[in-house]
Design a protein around this motif. Sequence first.
Motif, mmCIF file in Angstrom:
data_model
loop_
_atom_site.group_PDB
_atom_site.id
_atom_site.type_symbol
_atom_site.label_atom_id
_atom_site.label_comp_id
_atom_site.label_asym_id
_atom_site.label_seq_id
_atom_site.Cartn_x
_atom_site.Cartn_y
_atom_site.Cartn_z
ATOM 1 N N ILE A 2 0.841 -1.198 0.000
ATOM 2 C CA ILE A 2 0.000 0.000 0.000
ATOM 3 C C ILE A 2 0.875 1.247 0.000
ATOM 4 O O ILE A 2 0.648 2.199 -0.765
ATOM 5 C CB ILE A 2 -0.939 0.004 1.223
ATOM 6 C CG1 ILE A 2 -1.778 -1.286 1.268
ATOM 7 C CG2 ILE A 2 -1.829 1.236 1.202
ATOM 8 C CD1 ILE A 2 -2.700 -1.474 0.099
ATOM 9 N N ASP A 3 1.908 1.246 0.845
ATOM 10 C CA ASP A 3 2.835 2.380 0.882
ATOM 11 C C ASP A 3 3.533 2.553 -0.466
ATOM 12 O O ASP A 3 3.748 3.675 -0.926
ATOM 13 C CB ASP A 3 3.876 2.171 1.984
ATOM 14 C CG ASP A 3 3.241 2.053 3.353
ATOM 15 O OD1 ASP A 3 2.180 2.666 3.569
ATOM 16 O OD2 ASP A 3 3.801 1.339 4.206
ATOM 17 N N LEU A 4 3.878 1.435 -1.091
ATOM 18 C CA LEU A 4 4.521 1.491 -2.405
ATOM 19 C C LEU A 4 3.587 2.120 -3.428
ATOM 20 O O LEU A 4 3.994 2.989 -4.216
ATOM 21 C CB LEU A 4 4.916 0.078 -2.835
ATOM 22 C CG LEU A 4 5.704 -0.052 -4.133
ATOM 23 C CD1 LEU A 4 7.149 0.386 -3.916
ATOM 24 C CD2 LEU A 4 5.673 -1.498 -4.636
ATOM 25 N N ALA A 5 2.321 1.693 -3.425
ATOM 26 C CA ALA A 5 1.362 2.192 -4.407
ATOM 27 C C ALA A 5 1.149 3.695 -4.294
ATOM 28 O O ALA A 5 0.881 4.364 -5.306
ATOM 29 C CB ALA A 5 0.031 1.460 -4.245
ATOM 30 N N PHE A 6 1.268 4.233 -3.076
ATOM 31 C CA PHE A 6 1.046 5.661 -2.888
ATOM 32 C C PHE A 6 2.349 6.456 -2.783
ATOM 33 O O PHE A 6 2.304 7.667 -2.573
ATOM 34 C CB PHE A 6 0.188 5.898 -1.637
ATOM 35 C CG PHE A 6 -1.250 5.534 -1.820
ATOM 36 C CD1 PHE A 6 -2.140 6.428 -2.394
ATOM 37 C CD2 PHE A 6 -1.715 4.279 -1.442
ATOM 38 C CE1 PHE A 6 -3.469 6.086 -2.584
ATOM 39 C CE2 PHE A 6 -3.042 3.929 -1.622
ATOM 40 C CZ PHE A 6 -3.925 4.842 -2.194
ATOM 41 N N GLY A 7 3.483 5.782 -2.945
ATOM 42 C CA GLY A 7 4.754 6.476 -2.803
ATOM 43 C C GLY A 7 5.621 6.533 -4.026
ATOM 44 O O GLY A 7 6.529 7.375 -4.120
ATOM 45 N N VAL A 8 5.394 5.631 -5.010
ATOM 46 C CA VAL A 8 6.293 5.587 -6.161
ATOM 47 C C VAL A 8 6.019 6.755 -7.115
ATOM 48 O O VAL A 8 4.895 7.255 -7.201
ATOM 49 C CB VAL A 8 6.160 4.262 -6.932
ATOM 50 C CG1 VAL A 8 6.605 3.096 -6.086
ATOM 51 C CG2 VAL A 8 4.739 4.055 -7.446
ATOM 52 N N PRO A 9 7.055 7.181 -7.836
ATOM 53 C CA PRO A 9 6.865 8.256 -8.816
ATOM 54 C C PRO A 9 6.316 7.717 -10.135
ATOM 55 O O PRO A 9 6.261 6.502 -10.356
ATOM 56 C CB PRO A 9 8.284 8.785 -9.005
ATOM 57 C CG PRO A 9 9.148 7.569 -8.819
ATOM 58 C CD PRO A 9 8.463 6.760 -7.731
ATOM 59 N N LEU A 10 5.919 8.622 -11.002
ATOM 60 C CA LEU A 10 5.713 8.283 -12.406
ATOM 61 C C LEU A 10 7.069 8.330 -13.108
ATOM 62 O O LEU A 10 8.043 8.854 -12.567
ATOM 63 C CB LEU A 10 4.730 9.255 -13.049
ATOM 64 C CG LEU A 10 3.334 9.303 -12.415
ATOM 65 C CD1 LEU A 10 2.433 10.289 -13.172
ATOM 66 C CD2 LEU A 10 2.699 7.926 -12.362
ATOM 67 N N LEU A 11 7.144 7.776 -14.318
ATOM 68 C CA LEU A 11 8.434 7.565 -14.957
ATOM 69 C C LEU A 11 8.576 8.350 -16.255
ATOM 70 O O LEU A 11 7.705 8.283 -17.130
ATOM 71 C CB LEU A 11 8.635 6.076 -15.238
ATOM 72 C CG LEU A 11 8.640 5.167 -14.007
ATOM 73 C CD1 LEU A 11 8.686 3.700 -14.428
ATOM 74 C CD2 LEU A 11 9.815 5.498 -13.103
#
Length: 357
Positions: free
Chosen positions: A285-294
């Motif tokens: 869940i943290d990953l889904a809301f923390g990663v950037p766009l590329l």
Amino acid sequence: MRIAVVGASGNIGTALLRALQADGRQHEVIGVVRRPPPPEPPYDAVLWHALDIADPVAPERLAAIVAGVDVVVNLAWGFQPSHDPAYLERVGVGGTRAVLDAVRTAGVGHLVHMSSVGTYSPARSGQRVTEDYPRDGIPSSPYSQHKAAAERLLDRAERDAGEDLLIARMRPGLVLQRAAGSSLLRYGLPALVPAAVLRWLPLLPLDQQFCVPVVHSDDVADAIVRVVEQRAGGAFNLSAEPSIGRREVAAALGAKAVQLPAKVLRGAADLAWRLHLQPLDPGWIDLAFGVPLLDTTRARDVLGWAPTVDARRALGELIEGMRDRDATASPVLRRRSTREQLTDLLTVGPITRRRKS
């Protein structure tokens, strides 16, 4: 070319095998996996070796397997058991170390490593980054931390080897295809929940800040083939447009989106995971809301790469594949069976604890 692919029977590996056999290519492919698939397309034109990359003898055995190849492609990674992060680290980080040791021992001059958007440090929702963005991962996500640790191993290997080893790092967003439907169901839904539930989902409770990069497996495979055939090095972001947010997921599911704060979703996911009611640790869940766009400019300019499947279509394919329990002959991408999962749950325990997945 002689190409060794470690982890060749999973989501990306299956797409890569299809790509390496397309357009009359005559590459000799060596596949290294824990459980070799049966001789059915696209797995039938591969010389298979059974090897657990987390085994202490993996570097020595792998060095013998890859001796004389032109390039090694490392796709090996583990996602379960999520309650045994030490084992997942041995597969992902330890496996990367084993591949590097084997490549050095065998004198292979080109390594292609499957990294991830998860290697990047947290970013603002919707922030787009290039390959020089910090790579410390999402602190609370074991998957992300392991991806970042694997890249640090690559950094040291590059410094030590100099010009003797060229390393390429593929950093895709979420990698989707229809044939991965059953596999992702096993990882994402509790054993008691049938796939048919995805056809009758009226509401999608999700924070409106959700925004992730997505790319089709075939487009990732195309990028890897370009890296291999062009003998390219460095890091390459891979994603398609548009970015996928709550609205796109709800449309693909045919559901109505309703606001659910990320903190509430994480809390519910954490409790359910701790009780072994669902298989995904809350770090996802943290990953889904923390990663950037590329930003994919480098892949386009250096490789001549561009995605052929837009992100909405890739997501739609995956969801249809999940609803239909789509699969391949690979043990990794095999068809999900509720009966099989319940049997495993009663005899060997939940997927979050066992190493058979």
